[in-house]
Enzyme design. Structure first.
Site, PDB file in Angstrom:
ATOM      1  N   MET A  32       0.844  -1.191   0.000  1.00 42.23           N
ATOM      2  CA  MET A  32       0.000   0.000   0.000  1.00 42.23           C
ATOM      3  C   MET A  32       0.888   1.253   0.000  1.00 42.23           C
ATOM      4  O   MET A  32       0.423   2.350   0.291  1.00 42.23           O
ATOM      5  CB  MET A  32      -0.938   0.006   1.203  1.00 42.23           C
ATOM      6  CG  MET A  32      -1.985  -1.068   1.096  1.00 42.23           C
ATOM      7  SD  MET A  32      -3.498  -0.793   2.043  1.00 42.23           S
ATOM      8  CE  MET A  32      -2.949  -0.175   3.589  1.00 42.23           C
ATOM      9  N   GLY A  33       2.132   1.059  -0.343  1.00 43.62           N
ATOM     10  CA  GLY A  33       3.020   2.203  -0.410  1.00 43.62           C
ATOM     11  C   GLY A  33       3.554   2.608   0.941  1.00 43.62           C
ATOM     12  O   GLY A  33       3.444   1.883   1.927  1.00 43.62           O
ATOM     13  N   TYR A  34       4.142   3.786   0.961  1.00 39.74           N
ATOM     14  CA  TYR A  34       4.877   4.302   2.106  1.00 39.74           C
ATOM     15  C   TYR A  34       5.821   3.203   2.609  1.00 39.74           C
ATOM     16  O   TYR A  34       5.750   2.744   3.751  1.00 39.74           O
ATOM     17  CB  TYR A  34       3.975   4.841   3.212  1.00 39.74           C
ATOM     18  CG  TYR A  34       4.634   6.008   3.907  1.00 39.74           C
ATOM     19  CD1 TYR A  34       4.720   7.236   3.260  1.00 39.74           C
ATOM     20  CD2 TYR A  34       5.209   5.869   5.148  1.00 39.74           C
ATOM     21  CE1 TYR A  34       5.368   8.302   3.857  1.00 39.74           C
ATOM     22  CE2 TYR A  34       5.857   6.925   5.753  1.00 39.74           C
ATOM     23  CZ  TYR A  34       5.939   8.138   5.112  1.00 39.74           C
ATOM     24  OH  TYR A  34       6.587   9.188   5.700  1.00 39.74           O
ATOM     25  N   LEU A  35       6.696   2.802   1.689  1.00 41.69           N
ATOM     26  CA  LEU A  35       7.560   1.645   1.877  1.00 41.69           C
ATOM     27  C   LEU A  35       8.503   1.818   3.065  1.00 41.69           C
ATOM     28  O   LEU A  35       8.937   2.927   3.372  1.00 41.69           O
ATOM     29  CB  LEU A  35       8.361   1.381   0.601  1.00 41.69           C
ATOM     30  CG  LEU A  35       7.528   1.182  -0.670  1.00 41.69           C
ATOM     31  CD1 LEU A  35       8.436   0.918  -1.860  1.00 41.69           C
ATOM     32  CD2 LEU A  35       6.513   0.074  -0.507  1.00 41.69           C
ATOM     33  N   HIS A  36       8.787   0.703   3.718  1.00 44.68           N
ATOM     34  CA  HIS A  36       9.638   0.685   4.904  1.00 44.68           C
ATOM     35  C   HIS A  36      10.543  -0.543   4.851  1.00 44.68           C
ATOM     36  O   HIS A  36      10.566  -1.265   3.847  1.00 44.68           O
ATOM     37  CB  HIS A  36       8.788   0.727   6.177  1.00 44.68           C
ATOM     38  CG  HIS A  36       7.723  -0.320   6.232  1.00 44.68           C
ATOM     39  ND1 HIS A  36       7.978  -1.640   6.521  1.00 44.68           N
ATOM     40  CD2 HIS A  36       6.392  -0.237   6.001  1.00 44.68           C
ATOM     41  CE1 HIS A  36       6.856  -2.327   6.482  1.00 44.68           C
ATOM     42  NE2 HIS A  36       5.873  -1.495   6.173  1.00 44.68           N
ATOM     43  N   GLY A  38      10.420  -3.473   6.150  1.00 42.26           N
ATOM     44  CA  GLY A  38       9.744  -4.745   5.880  1.00 42.26           C
ATOM     45  C   GLY A  38       9.523  -4.959   4.397  1.00 42.26           C
ATOM     46  O   GLY A  38       9.712  -6.054   3.873  1.00 42.26           O
ATOM     47  N   HIS A  39       9.144  -3.890   3.697  1.00 46.32           N
ATOM     48  CA  HIS A  39       8.986  -3.976   2.243  1.00 46.32           C
ATOM     49  C   HIS A  39      10.334  -4.200   1.565  1.00 46.32           C
ATOM     50  O   HIS A  39      10.437  -4.988   0.623  1.00 46.32           O
ATOM     51  CB  HIS A  39       8.352  -2.695   1.698  1.00 46.32           C
ATOM     52  CG  HIS A  39       6.959  -2.455   2.169  1.00 46.32           C
ATOM     53  ND1 HIS A  39       6.644  -1.406   2.993  1.00 46.32           N
ATOM     54  CD2 HIS A  39       5.807  -3.127   1.940  1.00 46.32           C
ATOM     55  CE1 HIS A  39       5.338  -1.431   3.237  1.00 46.32           C
ATOM     56  NE2 HIS A  39       4.810  -2.473   2.614  1.00 46.32           N
ATOM     57  N   GLN A  63     -10.157  -2.230   2.174  1.00 43.62           N
ATOM     58  CA  GLN A  63      -9.719  -2.796   3.449  1.00 43.62           C
ATOM     59  C   GLN A  63      -9.817  -1.807   4.606  1.00 43.62           C
ATOM     60  O   GLN A  63      -9.360  -2.089   5.697  1.00 43.62           O
ATOM     61  CB  GLN A  63      -8.332  -3.426   3.333  1.00 43.62           C
ATOM     62  CG  GLN A  63      -7.243  -2.586   2.776  1.00 43.62           C
ATOM     63  CD  GLN A  63      -6.032  -3.396   2.372  1.00 43.62           C
ATOM     64  OE1 GLN A  63      -5.883  -3.805   1.230  1.00 43.62           O
ATOM     65  NE2 GLN A  63      -5.136  -3.607   3.311  1.00 43.62           N
TER      66      GLN A  63
END
Length: 160
Positions: A32-36, A38-39, A63
């Site tokens: 869902m973007g706003y990558l961190h 974990g991504h 969701q």
């Protein structure tokens, strides 16, 4: 910089060429973007397992409940594209709501034993929305060898 696709038809054509004409395996990391971090971990795993890695970036309204934080969910495609570039992602699929849901979905997915625990316990319909969007993504990006969701669906929060 990874190639950015906004239309289903364009990403399908890209995947068809890469898979069928070039014989490359495709990995998908749905987000869902706003990558961190974990991504980033999932992207690295996908790059090991596949010839090409595609990251989808889509904040899925299905969701989120009616009084939840859909509007406040962080969105920064430019930032996400830079992270994808750093991680060597080949392509990014970032569709609009209209592209993903030209009509309201007529399907509901209930997973016995999952829909009533974790997020599902507190957010009715959450896993239905997750399942619908993942199913749509796998149908749009047809021919994926591996899809990597892993820990990111387990509630890890974006790093600041």
């Amino acid at each position: 910089m990874p190639t950015l696709f906004r239309k289903s038809k364009e990403i399908r054509n890209y995947v068809r060429i890469q898979k069928c004409e070039n014989g490359r395996s495709i990995g998908l990391v749905p987000t869902m973007g706003y990558l961190h971090d974990g991504h980033r971990r999932l992207i690295r795993e996908s790059k090991i397992q596949n010839d090409l890695t595609i990251v989808s970036i889509y904040v899925n309204p299905l969701q989120f409940g009616k009084d939840e934080d859909f509007e406040r969910y962080p969105r920064d495609l430019e930032r996400d594209m830079l992270i994808c570039e750093e991680e060597g992602v080949d392509a990014v699929f970032a569709p609009s709501d209209e592209e993903m849901y030209p009509e309201s979905p007529v399907v509901n997915i209930h997973i016995e034993g999952l829909s009533d625990i974790l997020e599902g316990k507190f957010r009715p319909g959450h896993f239905n929305g997750v399942c619908i969007v993942v199913l749509k993504l796998l149908n749009i990006i047809h021919g994926v060898a591996h899809a990597s969701a892993g820990d990111c669906f387990g509630g890890c929060a974006p790093s600041q």
